[in-house]
Design a protein around this motif. Structure first.
Motif, PDB file in Angstrom:
ATOM      1  N   GLN A 115       0.855  -1.191   0.000  1.00 21.08           N
ATOM      2  CA  GLN A 115       0.000   0.000   0.000  1.00 21.08           C
ATOM      3  C   GLN A 115       0.888   1.237   0.000  1.00 21.08           C
ATOM      4  O   GLN A 115       1.656   1.461   0.918  1.00 21.08           O
ATOM      5  CB  GLN A 115      -0.914   0.007   1.221  1.00 21.08           C
ATOM      6  CG  GLN A 115      -2.038   1.021   1.153  1.00 21.08           C
ATOM      7  CD  GLN A 115      -3.081   0.676   0.092  1.00 21.08           C
ATOM      8  OE1 GLN A 115      -3.416  -0.486  -0.081  1.00 21.08           O
ATOM      9  NE2 GLN A 115      -3.576   1.681  -0.598  1.00 21.08           N
ATOM     10  N   LYS A 118      -3.397   6.229   0.276  1.00 24.03           N
ATOM     11  CA  LYS A 118      -4.814   5.887   0.389  1.00 24.03           C
ATOM     12  C   LYS A 118      -5.412   5.367  -0.914  1.00 24.03           C
ATOM     13  O   LYS A 118      -6.352   4.565  -0.891  1.00 24.03           O
ATOM     14  CB  LYS A 118      -5.601   7.118   0.853  1.00 24.03           C
ATOM     15  CG  LYS A 118      -5.329   7.508   2.298  1.00 24.03           C
ATOM     16  CD  LYS A 118      -6.198   8.675   2.706  1.00 24.03           C
ATOM     17  CE  LYS A 118      -5.962   9.035   4.168  1.00 24.03           C
ATOM     18  NZ  LYS A 118      -6.810  10.179   4.599  1.00 24.03           N
ATOM     19  N   ARG A 119      -4.871   5.781  -2.057  1.00 22.45           N
ATOM     20  CA  ARG A 119      -5.463   5.405  -3.337  1.00 22.45           C
ATOM     21  C   ARG A 119      -4.621   4.424  -4.146  1.00 22.45           C
ATOM     22  O   ARG A 119      -5.159   3.658  -4.935  1.00 22.45           O
ATOM     23  CB  ARG A 119      -5.729   6.663  -4.176  1.00 22.45           C
ATOM     24  CG  ARG A 119      -6.836   7.559  -3.615  1.00 22.45           C
ATOM     25  CD  ARG A 119      -7.128   8.706  -4.568  1.00 22.45           C
ATOM     26  NE  ARG A 119      -7.504   8.214  -5.894  1.00 22.45           N
ATOM     27  CZ  ARG A 119      -7.669   9.023  -6.956  1.00 22.45           C
ATOM     28  NH1 ARG A 119      -7.479  10.325  -6.828  1.00 22.45           N
ATOM     29  NH2 ARG A 119      -8.012   8.507  -8.114  1.00 22.45           N
ATOM     30  N   TRP A 120      -3.320   4.448  -3.987  1.00 19.01           N
ATOM     31  CA  TRP A 120      -2.454   3.637  -4.838  1.00 19.01           C
ATOM     32  C   TRP A 120      -1.804   2.483  -4.072  1.00 19.01           C
ATOM     33  O   TRP A 120      -1.393   2.640  -2.925  1.00 19.01           O
ATOM     34  CB  TRP A 120      -1.361   4.492  -5.470  1.00 19.01           C
ATOM     35  CG  TRP A 120      -1.854   5.358  -6.585  1.00 19.01           C
ATOM     36  CD1 TRP A 120      -2.261   6.659  -6.491  1.00 19.01           C
ATOM     37  CD2 TRP A 120      -2.003   4.980  -7.954  1.00 19.01           C
ATOM     38  NE1 TRP A 120      -2.654   7.128  -7.710  1.00 19.01           N
ATOM     39  CE2 TRP A 120      -2.511   6.124  -8.644  1.00 19.01           C
ATOM     40  CE3 TRP A 120      -1.771   3.815  -8.680  1.00 19.01           C
ATOM     41  CZ2 TRP A 120      -2.772   6.109 -10.006  1.00 19.01           C
ATOM     42  CZ3 TRP A 120      -2.039   3.803 -10.039  1.00 19.01           C
ATOM     43  CH2 TRP A 120      -2.533   4.938 -10.690  1.00 19.01           C
ATOM     44  N   SER A 121      -1.734   1.344  -4.742  1.00 19.02           N
ATOM     45  CA  SER A 121      -1.010   0.186  -4.211  1.00 19.02           C
ATOM     46  C   SER A 121      -0.197  -0.448  -5.332  1.00 19.02           C
ATOM     47  O   SER A 121      -0.504  -0.272  -6.521  1.00 19.02           O
ATOM     48  CB  SER A 121      -1.978  -0.845  -3.612  1.00 19.02           C
ATOM     49  OG  SER A 121      -2.870  -1.327  -4.610  1.00 19.02           O
ATOM     50  N   ASN A 153      -5.082   1.576  -8.662  1.00 22.75           N
ATOM     51  CA  ASN A 153      -5.658   2.803  -8.124  1.00 22.75           C
ATOM     52  C   ASN A 153      -7.067   2.537  -7.601  1.00 22.75           C
ATOM     53  O   ASN A 153      -7.897   1.975  -8.299  1.00 22.75           O
ATOM     54  CB  ASN A 153      -5.701   3.884  -9.212  1.00 22.75           C
ATOM     55  CG  ASN A 153      -6.361   5.161  -8.739  1.00 22.75           C
ATOM     56  OD1 ASN A 153      -7.577   5.323  -8.816  1.00 22.75           O
ATOM     57  ND2 ASN A 153      -5.557   6.077  -8.249  1.00 22.75           N
ATOM     58  N   GLN A 154      -7.327   2.931  -6.360  1.00 19.15           N
ATOM     59  CA  GLN A 154      -8.655   2.828  -5.777  1.00 19.15           C
ATOM     60  C   GLN A 154      -9.460   4.064  -6.150  1.00 19.15           C
ATOM     61  O   GLN A 154      -9.052   5.184  -5.865  1.00 19.15           O
ATOM     62  CB  GLN A 154      -8.563   2.710  -4.255  1.00 19.15           C
ATOM     63  CG  GLN A 154      -9.899   2.761  -3.524  1.00 19.15           C
ATOM     64  CD  GLN A 154     -10.781   1.571  -3.821  1.00 19.15           C
ATOM     65  OE1 GLN A 154     -10.375   0.433  -3.600  1.00 19.15           O
ATOM     66  NE2 GLN A 154     -11.979   1.820  -4.326  1.00 19.15           N
ATOM     67  N   SER A 155     -10.601   3.861  -6.830  1.00 17.78           N
ATOM     68  CA  SER A 155     -11.421   4.987  -7.251  1.00 17.78           C
ATOM     69  C   SER A 155     -11.902   5.787  -6.050  1.00 17.78           C
ATOM     70  O   SER A 155     -12.360   5.225  -5.045  1.00 17.78           O
ATOM     71  CB  SER A 155     -12.620   4.487  -8.059  1.00 17.78           C
ATOM     72  OG  SER A 155     -13.517   5.536  -8.329  1.00 17.78           O
ATOM     73  N   LYS A 159     -16.363   2.907  -4.341  1.00 14.35           N
ATOM     74  CA  LYS A 159     -15.606   2.106  -3.383  1.00 14.35           C
ATOM     75  C   LYS A 159     -15.169   0.763  -3.952  1.00 14.35           C
ATOM     76  O   LYS A 159     -14.068   0.279  -3.676  1.00 14.35           O
ATOM     77  CB  LYS A 159     -16.439   1.892  -2.123  1.00 14.35           C
ATOM     78  CG  LYS A 159     -15.710   1.162  -1.015  1.00 14.35           C
ATOM     79  CD  LYS A 159     -16.579   1.023   0.211  1.00 14.35           C
ATOM     80  CE  LYS A 159     -15.842   0.268   1.322  1.00 14.35           C
ATOM     81  NZ  LYS A 159     -16.683   0.104   2.528  1.00 14.35           N
ATOM     82  N   GLN A 162     -11.480  -0.557  -8.826  1.00  8.98           N
ATOM     83  CA  GLN A 162     -10.033  -0.376  -8.899  1.00  8.98           C
ATOM     84  C   GLN A 162      -9.586  -0.535 -10.355  1.00  8.98           C
ATOM     85  O   GLN A 162     -10.163  -1.303 -11.110  1.00  8.98           O
ATOM     86  CB  GLN A 162      -9.290  -1.405  -8.047  1.00  8.98           C
ATOM     87  CG  GLN A 162      -9.411  -1.209  -6.550  1.00  8.98           C
ATOM     88  CD  GLN A 162      -8.572  -2.212  -5.785  1.00  8.98           C
ATOM     89  OE1 GLN A 162      -8.746  -3.422  -5.930  1.00  8.98           O
ATOM     90  NE2 GLN A 162      -7.661  -1.735  -4.982  1.00  8.98           N
ATOM     91  N   TYR A 186     -13.983  -4.612 -10.220  1.00  8.98           N
ATOM     92  CA  TYR A 186     -15.141  -3.980  -9.594  1.00  8.98           C
ATOM     93  C   TYR A 186     -15.976  -5.050  -8.892  1.00  8.98           C
ATOM     94  O   TYR A 186     -16.205  -6.131  -9.431  1.00  8.98           O
ATOM     95  CB  TYR A 186     -16.018  -3.275 -10.627  1.00  8.98           C
ATOM     96  CG  TYR A 186     -17.230  -2.608  -9.999  1.00  8.98           C
ATOM     97  CD1 TYR A 186     -17.116  -1.399  -9.324  1.00  8.98           C
ATOM     98  CD2 TYR A 186     -18.479  -3.221 -10.057  1.00  8.98           C
ATOM     99  CE1 TYR A 186     -18.218  -0.805  -8.726  1.00  8.98           C
ATOM    100  CE2 TYR A 186     -19.592  -2.633  -9.467  1.00  8.98           C
ATOM    101  CZ  TYR A 186     -19.450  -1.427  -8.801  1.00  8.98           C
ATOM    102  OH  TYR A 186     -20.544  -0.849  -8.190  1.00  8.98           O
TER     103      TYR A 186
END
Length: 303
Positions: A115, A118-121, A153-155, A159, A162, A186
């Motif tokens: 991780q 908050k948005r990218w892993s 990327n988490q949209s 929720k 990705q 999704y």
């Protein structure tokens, strides 16, 4: 491979699987995850150019060990996989042809999920693969390393959505294959979508907690060492297959699910390669599309 070595490897693999399955899975949380699956599929006989006809039966086994958390942001999983494809080839006169024969694919992979914020892993998957018919002495030519890396990327607005991109290195199509990857994932209470282009695409409806159905498509390509003791003087066999199928899964009890597929195999081919991974003249065999079916079992836990 020497029979004694083969027996030792099989015994070691059985011990590892038993130990892993005895690890208490009660540490997992809420989300259902498939950690073990085994299936058998068969494609009906169909004509192969310049050969006769081919029938392919495949055994596929996969095992994912419990998640290991390192700090707050890094998760690791060990993945073990075994696949055996039996090419039953017959000439136009009905005589059995020994090649490609039985092709085995054994894989170990380390799934790493880091991780970043908050948005990218970042997901990395190094693999050590053994692909062979095991008719010649086991050696370095049986090993096929691979590596895939993708940023997800988490949209911010959805929720369950990705998306990401990356690339992979393998010896699946040529000696050194570099493939760009694009992923979309999704999930909701009603369905889920899992796409990794150009490798796979899956759409699954989840109308209840015990029933799933949908459709999936996969690009399957691999190179196997077959040694040089064959009729063609070939060192390797390359196989290509694109199965597209309707899928279904039913929960039997507890963590046990039964799953099945019915579909068609498209763009099928196998060809023989020399020691430099170059195709031998006249040794490429296209197989006509044919129906196939698969039945299997899977075990799921809540992670």
């Amino acid at each position: 491979m020497d029979k004694k070595i083969m027996c030792t490897l099989k015994l070691w693999g059985l011990k590892v699987m038993v130990i892993i399955l005895l690890i208490p899975f009660c540490i997992y949380g809420q989300e259902s995850t498939e950690f073990f699956s085994a299936s058998y599929s068969v494609a009906s006989r169909s004509r192969a150019v310049n050969v006769g006809n081919v029938r392919v039966g495949t055994v596929d086994i996969n095992l994912i060990t419990p998640t290991i958390n390192i700090g707050k942001n890094l998760k690791l999983n060990n993945i073990f996989a075994y696949k055996s494809s039996n090419y039953a080839v017959r000439s136009e006169e009905g005589n059995a042809i020994s090649y490609p024969g039985n092709l085995s694919d054994l894989q170990y992979a380390l799934l790493m999920r880091q991780q970043l914020n908050k948005r990218w892993s970042l997901i990395a998957l190094p693999q050590l693969i053994v692909r062979s018919n095991f008719k010649s002495n086991f050696g370095s030519r049986d090993f096929f390393p691979a590596l895939a890396v993708i940023a997800m990327n988490q949209s911010a607005n959805h929720k369950g959505l990705q998306w990401g991109y990356g690339g992979s290195y393998s010896r699946d199509f040529t000696k050194n294959t570099f493939t760009p990857l694009f992923a979309v994932s999704y999930s909701s209470s009603d369905y889920r979508v899992d796409i990794m282009l150009p490798v796979k695409a899956q759409f699954v409806m989840t109308p209840s907690k015990i029933l799933e159905y949908g459709i999936d498509a996969n690009l399957e390509t691999a190179i196997y060492n077959i040694g040089t003791k064959n009729d063609y003087g070939a060192q390797y066999t390359k196989t290509i297959n694109i199965p597209v199928a309707l899928t279904g899964a039913v929960k039997i009890k507890g963590m046990v699910w039964i799953k099945a597929k019915v579909g068609m195999n498209f763009a099928r081919e196998y060809e023989f390669l020399d020691s430099s991974f170059k195709a031998l003249d006249g040794r490429s065999h296209n197989i006509e599309s044919s129906p196939y079916a698969s039945i299997g079992i899977s075990l799921r836990i809540k992670e």
